[in-house]
Design an enzyme around this catalytic site. Structure first.
Site, PDB file in Angstrom:
ATOM      1  N   ALA A  73      11.354  40.832  -3.467  1.00  0.00           N
ATOM      2  CA  ALA A  73      12.637  40.725  -4.159  1.00  0.00           C
ATOM      3  C   ALA A  73      12.574  41.472  -5.486  1.00  0.00           C
ATOM      4  O   ALA A  73      11.667  41.255  -6.297  1.00  0.00           O
ATOM      5  CB  ALA A  73      12.975  39.260  -4.399  1.00  0.00           C
ATOM      6  N   TYR A 140      12.791  51.055 -14.178  1.00  0.00           N
ATOM      7  CA  TYR A 140      12.364  50.482 -12.908  1.00  0.00           C
ATOM      8  C   TYR A 140      10.852  50.645 -12.722  1.00  0.00           C
ATOM      9  O   TYR A 140      10.136  49.677 -12.438  1.00  0.00           O
ATOM     10  CB  TYR A 140      13.120  51.158 -11.762  1.00  0.00           C
ATOM     11  N   LYS A 144       7.893  47.554 -12.863  1.00  0.00           N
ATOM     12  CA  LYS A 144       6.916  47.334 -11.796  1.00  0.00           C
ATOM     13  C   LYS A 144       5.488  47.413 -12.327  1.00  0.00           C
ATOM     14  O   LYS A 144       4.603  46.641 -11.929  1.00  0.00           O
ATOM     15  CB  LYS A 144       7.131  48.357 -10.678  1.00  0.00           C
ATOM     16  N   VAL A 183      18.676  57.456   0.191  1.00  0.00           N
ATOM     17  CA  VAL A 183      19.298  58.755   0.417  1.00  0.00           C
ATOM     18  C   VAL A 183      19.457  59.035   1.906  1.00  0.00           C
ATOM     19  O   VAL A 183      20.404  59.698   2.325  1.00  0.00           O
ATOM     20  CB  VAL A 183      18.479  59.870  -0.269  1.00  0.00           C
ATOM     21  N   ILE A 199      23.098  66.895  -2.892  1.00  0.00           N
ATOM     22  CA  ILE A 199      21.694  66.975  -3.276  1.00  0.00           C
ATOM     23  C   ILE A 199      21.628  67.176  -4.780  1.00  0.00           C
ATOM     24  O   ILE A 199      22.219  68.108  -5.322  1.00  0.00           O
ATOM     25  CB  ILE A 199      20.990  68.137  -2.548  1.00  0.00           C
ATOM     26  N   ARG A 207       9.502  64.178  -1.660  1.00  0.00           N
ATOM     27  CA  ARG A 207       9.221  62.750  -1.581  1.00  0.00           C
ATOM     28  C   ARG A 207       8.262  62.509  -0.420  1.00  0.00           C
ATOM     29  O   ARG A 207       8.140  63.326   0.493  1.00  0.00           O
ATOM     30  CB  ARG A 207      10.512  61.940  -1.382  1.00  0.00           C
TER      31      ARG A 207
END
Length: 311
Positions: A73, A140, A144, A183, A199, A207
């Protein structure tokens, strides 16, 4: 084994839940359904609709006495973390602390934590190894990374075992538009609607796309590994450009795809690929799904057809 999966009604979480149940685990899912769906839930799992930031989650831990936690989560959107870093921190750090405190107080043995390649930021050394200096380019990624440090300190102070899995860009069935791999679902929907795909940047940015079923297998192995209290990259060790991704989806869909290029988004990194040698050696995990095969499965799940677009 009695396992709590936070975020188990979400895209990745639902794959993890299915894998654990197939392996004979007794699974409880805690999810606030903000991005997850009851349609993703495995009927063999118990379900509690609850936000991880709710202090009452301790009561769930006290009543169930879990052996382990798989903690998925999270707030997973890079742009949202830049727009609202307070919210990002509230969910990803404060919410996780509710989980860790409940785990500590009720004797949970191990936490498997879903981290991200975003902790690395922009780096010239690709594929990225776990020991690479961390330079997150978004809140973000920073949140983490903070949780990873909390886990290390909880282990040192309280003996709570942990395994951190740093995911590359995860994709697969039941994928939505959210998170680092979203994406793909956006591209599929636009392709099937006959619309251009957007894009950001020149499309040469890369990636490391890893299939959700392979990620689920990594979580299962992390629950039982003796190589604990460590961090592992979970990726294919392969760079795939966004342009290549569009080309593969064009082949799968049988459509001609128009591409529209826009300015690079703030916080996005240009190259990303994770070295998975440590996971291969210590977790005995390796990706099993080729990109085209995984994309074909994802495409079929999103459109409801194996070939051609849904009407």
């Amino acid at each position: 084994m009695k396992v709590l999966v936070t975020g188990g009604a979400g895209f990745i979480g639902s794959h993890v839940v299915n894998k654990l149940i197939r392996q004979g685990c007794r699974v409880t899912v805690a999810d606030n359904l903000s991005t997850g769906s009851v349609n993703n839930l495995n009927q063999a799992a118990a379900f509690v609709q609850m936000d991880i930031r709710n202090p009452e989650i301790l009561q769930l831990f006290e009543s169930e006495r879990f052996d382990a936690i798989v903690h998925l989560a999270a707030q997973t959107m890079v742009p949202k973390s830049l727009e609202n870093p307070v919210y990002d921190s509230d969910v990803n750090i404060a919410g996780t602390l509710q989980i860790l405190e409940a785990a500590r107080k009720t004797g949970v043995k191990r936490v498997v934590f879903s981290s991200t390649a975003a902790v690395y930021g922009n780096t010239a050394a690709v594929p990225v190894r776990e020991e690479t200096a961390l330079q997150p380019a978004s809140f973000y990624g920073l949140s983490k990374w903070a949780v990873e440090r909390y886990l290390a300190l909880y282990q040192e102070l309280y003996g709570l075992e942990y395994v951190v899995l740093r995911y590359a860009n995860v994709y697969g069935e039941r994928q939505g538009d959210f998170g680092e791999g979203g994406v793909i679902s956006i591209f599929v929907r636009n392709i099937c609607g006959g619309r251009p795909v957007t894009i950001f940047g020149d499309g040469g940015q890369t990636r490391d796309f890893v299939y959700a079923g392979d990620v689920a297998a990594a979580n299962w192995l992390a629950l039982g590994t003796t190589a604990k209290n460590s961090i592992y990259n979970i990726g294919t060790q392969t760079e795939s450009s966004v342009n290549l991704l569009v080309e593969e989806l064009a082949v799968i869909s049988g459509k001609t795809v128009e591409k529209q290029y826009k300015s690079v988004r703030e916080g996005d990194i240009y190259r990303s690929s994770l070295c998975n040698e440590k996971a291969v050696e210590n977790l005995h995990w390796s990706p099993q799904t080729l990109l085209r095969d995984g994309l074909a499965r994802t495409y079929a799940s999103l459109t409801g057809v194996e070939h051609g677009c849904a009407t």
